[in-house]
Design an enzyme around this catalytic site. Structure first.
Site, PDB file in Angstrom:
ATOM      1  N   TYR A  73     -16.736  16.978 -15.569  1.00  0.00           N
ATOM      2  CA  TYR A  73     -17.064  15.552 -15.669  1.00  0.00           C
ATOM      3  C   TYR A  73     -18.114  15.237 -14.600  1.00  0.00           C
ATOM      4  CZ  TYR A  73     -16.466  10.520 -15.068  1.00  0.00           C
ATOM      5  OH  TYR A  73     -16.679   9.186 -14.933  1.00  0.00           O
ATOM      6  N   ASP A  76      -7.720  18.970 -14.646  1.00  0.00           N
ATOM      7  CA  ASP A  76      -8.010  17.601 -15.074  1.00  0.00           C
ATOM      8  C   ASP A  76      -7.559  17.507 -16.533  1.00  0.00           C
ATOM      9  OD1 ASP A  76      -9.163  15.262 -16.103  1.00  0.00           O
ATOM     10  OD2 ASP A  76     -10.909  15.394 -14.777  1.00  0.00           O
ATOM     11  N   ARG A 126       0.857  -1.199   0.000  1.00  0.00           N
ATOM     12  CA  ARG A 126       0.000   0.000   0.000  1.00  0.00           C
ATOM     13  C   ARG A 126       0.889   1.243   0.000  1.00  0.00           C
ATOM     14  NH1 ARG A 126      -1.408   1.785   4.556  1.00  0.00           N
ATOM     15  NH2 ARG A 126      -2.099  -0.202   5.427  1.00  0.00           N
ATOM     16  N   LYS A 169      -8.444   6.440 -19.436  1.00  0.00           N
ATOM     17  CA  LYS A 169      -8.775   6.965 -20.755  1.00  0.00           C
ATOM     18  C   LYS A 169      -7.552   6.904 -21.673  1.00  0.00           C
ATOM     19  CE  LYS A 169     -12.590   7.631 -18.470  1.00  0.00           C
ATOM     20  NZ  LYS A 169     -12.922   8.887 -17.813  1.00  0.00           N
TER      21      LYS A 169
HETATM   22  C1  LIG Z   1     -13.425   9.317 -16.560  1.00  0.00           C
HETATM   23  C2  LIG Z   1     -13.065  10.668 -16.066  1.00  0.00           C
HETATM   24  C3  LIG Z   1     -12.811  10.909 -14.708  1.00  0.00           C
HETATM   25  C4  LIG Z   1     -12.980   9.844 -13.639  1.00  0.00           C
HETATM   26  O1  LIG Z   1     -12.073   8.810 -13.767  1.00  0.00           O
HETATM   27  P1  LIG Z   1     -12.367   7.270 -13.381  1.00  0.00           P
HETATM   28  O2  LIG Z   1     -11.113   6.592 -13.766  1.00  0.00           O
HETATM   29  O3  LIG Z   1     -13.568   6.842 -14.154  1.00  0.00           O
HETATM   30  O4  LIG Z   1     -12.628   7.256 -11.912  1.00  0.00           O
HETATM   31  C5  LIG Z   1     -12.421  12.181 -14.343  1.00  0.00           C
HETATM   32  N1  LIG Z   1     -12.302  13.179 -15.243  1.00  0.00           N
HETATM   33  C6  LIG Z   1     -12.554  12.981 -16.554  1.00  0.00           C
HETATM   34  C7  LIG Z   1     -12.408  14.112 -17.504  1.00  0.00           C
HETATM   35  C8  LIG Z   1     -12.946  11.724 -17.004  1.00  0.00           C
HETATM   36  O5  LIG Z   1     -13.208  11.546 -18.311  1.00  0.00           O
END
Ligand SMILES: *Cc1c(COP(=O)(O)O)cnc(C)c1O
Length: 380
Positions: free
Chosen positions: A103, A175, A50, A200
């Site tokens: 998001y 982000d 961890r 992503k």
């Molecule tokens: C998918 C996404 C998230 C969240 O991420 P997870 O891996 O699904 O928890 C945050 N910000 C954006 C822009 C996203 O597309």
């Protein structure tokens, strides 16, 4: 901090051949604990996975290099990373400015979770720095930006909003999921922390869920690492390895995603059934100039609206064959979705509600001719 270029760092940063065997990629250390050479005699600092695991460490070093930061941290999901960040930076009574097209899951984290712990938030159109300034309070600790945004592909000028945040001692969080560090480097533009859903583009193959935080502030990096360990939502060794494997090809994938999306956007602009197209690469996009200034290319996400309304939008989503109907984005395969009923269903009725006639595409790296044909057929 390295003189090497992005494509080289993506393949080599944190990826030295394994000391024990010479394995050319970091092995999957699927292990929870480590033999100590006498009490407290840790080998390489590893005591319990961890706190640290060699596969995750390799990814974290790589992530820091790719964003031009000092410290990278890998989490079990993008939202786990966001949760760790907000519980590190905020205490009850603090205030956060979030974008009016954040998001959906980010919005839910603030509106339905953090709010119960006394964190205040308000939404602003972050593409307008004066709107961000107007939303600040004397307790604003964080300004949150997503650029390009999801699903409307809005563009925020990172440098300008960083200056606004700095003016009141707030931290700017970007982000960077939609752009990826190949296309956009928020830390160099003044952001304090970069957030990723590595699920992503970083992972890039729709086979892993993960998240990341990167900062160039070493002290903040230490604090975040403390909370990562204290709260425990770490990326496991196999998931870390999958993200690393994906990242090695990020540059070539993003080039192709961007080239394909540009062609798709151009086709949609000229299509009679489409009333508008949101793609920052189009000269008519309100954020085009800023995107051209702060991004290397315009990415693989395209949203568009159907002139005939919501049912027409839903029908297009049901009719494509190559574009798979599904949530998420950033994989090599093309995806299509209806944000209003799918990814953004959690923001219906809020200030973040998206138009019902909107369709979102994650344009993959298949032959663009096949993608165009699939869309033209589905549009009818
Ligand atoms: C998918 C996404 C998230 C969240 O991420 P997870 O891996 O699904 O928890 C945050 N910000 C954006 C822009 C996203 O597309």
């Amino acid at each position: 901090m390295s003189h090497q270029h992005f494509e080289t760092l993506a393949i080599h940063a944190g990826q030295e051949p394994d000391a024990a065997t010479g394995a050319v990629v970091p092995p999957i250390y699927q292990v929870s604990t480590y033999k100590q050479d006498g009490v407290g005699g840790l080998r390489g600092g590893y005591e319990y996975s961890r706190s640290a695991n060699p596969t995750r460490s390799a990814l974290e070093e790589n992530l820091a290099a790719l964003e031009g930061g000092r410290r990278g941290l890998a989490f079990a999901s993008g939202l786990a990373a966001e949760d760790c960040l907000l519980r590190t930076l905020l205490v009850p009574g603090d205030h956060v400015v979030i974008p009016d097209d954040a998001y959906g899951g980010t919005f839910r984290l603030f509106a339905k979770v953090a709010e119960r712990w006394g964190v205040k938030w308000s939404v602003a159109d972050t593409s307008d720095p004066s709107a961000v300034r107007a939303a600040l309070t004397d307790r604003t600790k964080v300004v949150w930006v997503e650029t390009p945004s999801n699903p409307l592909l809005g563009i925020t000028d990172i440098e300008q909003v960083a200056a606004v945040a700095r003016g009141v001692g707030a931290r700017l969080v970007v982000d960077n999921t939609f752009a990826s560090p190949y296309l956009q480097q928020p830390l160099a533009l003044g952001a304090d922390i970069v957030v990723h859903s590595t699920t992503k583009y970083m992972g890039g193959h729709s086979d892993v869920v993960g998240g990341a935080l990167v900062t160039s502030d070493a002290a903040l990096g230490e604090e975040l690492a403390f909370h990562q360990n204290a709260m425990g939502a770490i990326a496991g060794p196999f998931d870390s390895w999958l993200v690393m494997r994906g990242v090695k090809t990020l540059a070539v994938r993003m080039d192709r995603h961007s080239a394909n999306a540009e062609r798709v956007a151009e086709m949609l602009v000229g299509h009679p059934k489409v009333s508008s197209v949101a793609y920052p690469g189009l000269p008519g996009h309100p954020g085009h100039e800023i995107a051209a200034k702060q991004m290397k290319a315009f990415g693989g996400m395209v949203s568009f609206r159907l002139a005939a309304g919501e049912e027409a939008a839903v029908e297009v989503c049901n009719r494509t064959e190559l574009f798979t109907l599904g949530e998420s984005l950033g994989g090599v395969e093309s995806l299509i979705e209806h944000p209003g009923r799918m990814t953004h269903a959690s923001v219906v009725g809020s200030a973040l509600e998206v138009p019902g006639d909107l369709v979102r595409l994650s344009v993959g790296i298949e032959s663009v001719d096949d993608l165009l044909e699939d869309l033209r057929t589905a549009l009818g």
